[in-house]
Motif scaffolding. Structure first.
Motif, mmCIF file in Angstrom:
data_model
loop_
_atom_site.group_PDB
_atom_site.id
_atom_site.type_symbol
_atom_site.label_atom_id
_atom_site.label_comp_id
_atom_site.label_asym_id
_atom_site.label_seq_id
_atom_site.Cartn_x
_atom_site.Cartn_y
_atom_site.Cartn_z
ATOM 1 N N PRO A 1 60.582 118.935 44.172
ATOM 2 C CA PRO A 1 61.755 118.542 44.641
ATOM 3 C C PRO A 1 61.720 116.907 45.259
ATOM 4 C CG PRO A 1 61.033 120.422 45.532
ATOM 5 C CD PRO A 1 59.961 119.985 44.872
ATOM 6 N N GLN A 2 62.997 116.536 45.078
ATOM 7 C CA GLN A 2 62.936 115.130 45.846
ATOM 8 C C GLN A 2 62.710 114.905 47.113
ATOM 9 O OE1 GLN A 2 66.454 113.182 45.200
ATOM 10 N NE2 GLN A 2 66.272 112.741 42.851
ATOM 11 N N THR B 1 63.042 112.569 49.329
ATOM 12 C CA THR B 1 64.366 111.827 50.023
ATOM 13 C C THR B 1 65.380 113.072 50.347
ATOM 14 O OG1 THR B 1 65.613 111.563 48.092
ATOM 15 C CG2 THR B 1 64.108 109.928 49.275
ATOM 16 N N ALA B 2 65.302 114.383 49.732
ATOM 17 C CA ALA B 2 66.313 115.534 50.112
ATOM 18 C C ALA B 2 65.996 116.198 51.448
ATOM 19 C CB ALA B 2 66.344 116.564 48.702
ATOM 20 N N THR C 1 71.892 115.567 52.644
ATOM 21 C CA THR C 1 72.074 116.641 51.805
ATOM 22 C C THR C 1 72.775 117.755 52.266
ATOM 23 O OG1 THR C 1 69.534 116.472 51.017
ATOM 24 C CG2 THR C 1 70.652 118.683 50.700
#
Length: 280
Positions: free
Chosen positions: A53-54, A56-57, A179
């Protein structure tokens, strides 16, 4: 912007530091495995980054540290009242919940991670243990070499950072406000008065609200002006007000998609404390 007097317990950022920050605006979990013993200087190779997963999320909250021999290091639990937290955004990673906010630029190459030497805000730290933890974690950050994100079935993801001395950190992911609320927030600066004021909230008898006003800064960090004082009919996520303290906060403001009838349509999330002053 005028720096607080030296006798105050907390010092403000310098104009240059604030300008740089304005310019940049843009226990172990059950599923984790015990750290494998490693030879000094060796690096544990994580799996490929394609399915990760990113970064930054999520905001990443520290849950475990281990040294190069895989032994658990729990000193951070006694030093910090809140778990240290990493936030990735716009090519920078910042370390929160210590005395200061430490920020560094980073680059990803597959599962490899490169960080530059961190820069820090300049708040005084009255707790020796917390100050020592901040120095230790700041020094360690520049030695990060790789990372992996583990997807937990039915639980939050786990970020594992590996360092050049074979030590590692494990951090639990929580979706960022961006998010949660479906997009970037609006950057605002609010000055919070030293004391709360009585305010009218239908479902809260004797409600006390933060008293705030907007602060405007030029690109070079110089304060340009302030707005009128008003009660803030919501709390600021990540901010704990101490009576008698005047603070200038850098915040991200988000619009709720569906706000309850008795709630503010706005959500304020603390990004950093810009100024602090104790008022007698």
């Amino acid at each position: 912007m005028r720096a607080p007097n030296a006798c105050k317990s907390l010092s403000a950022l310098s104009i240059l530091s604030l300008a740089a920050l304005l310019a940049a605006c843009a226990g172990v979990p059950q599923d984790s495995q015990p750290a494998s013993p490693a030879l000094p200087g060796s690096v544990v190779a994580p799996p490929p980054a394609a399915a990760m997963p990113q970064l930054t999320a999520y905001d990443w909250e520290l849950v475990a540290m281990s040294d190069r021999h895989g032994r658990s290091d729990t000193r951070w639990r006694q030093a910090s009242p809140r778990a240290p937290r990493l936030h990735f955004e716009n090519g920078r990673v910042s370390l929160h919940n210590l005395c200061n906010v430490v920020s560094s630029s980073y680059q990803l190459r597959g599962s490899m991670l490169e960080l530059t030497q961190g820069v820090s805000t300049r708040r005084a730290c009255a707790e020796p243990a917390l100050n020592e933890l901040e120095q230790r974690m700041t020094a360690a950050l520049s030695g990060a070499v790789s990372y992996e994100v583990r997807n937990n079935a039915g639980g939050p993801p786990l970020l594992v950072l590996h360092f050049n001395d074979a030590s590692r950190w494990e951090l639990k992911g929580t979706p960022t406000p961006q998010t949660q609320y479906g997009g970037p927030g609006e950057r605002v600066f609010l000055e919070v008065a030293p004391h709360r004021v009585a305010c009218s909230q239908p479902l809260v008898r004797g409600a006390q609200c933060l008293r705030v006003r907007e602060v405007r800064f030029a690109d070079n960090g110089v304060r340009q002006g302030t707005g009128e004082w008003y009660p803030l009919y919501t709390e600021i996520e990540g901010y704990q007000h101490e009576p008698g303290m005047r603070n200038v906060l850098r915040l991200n403001r988000f619009k709720r998609q569906q706000a309850p009838a008795d709630a503010s349509p706005w959500v304020y999330v603390l990004d950093m404390v810009v100024e602090s002053e104790r008022v007698r």
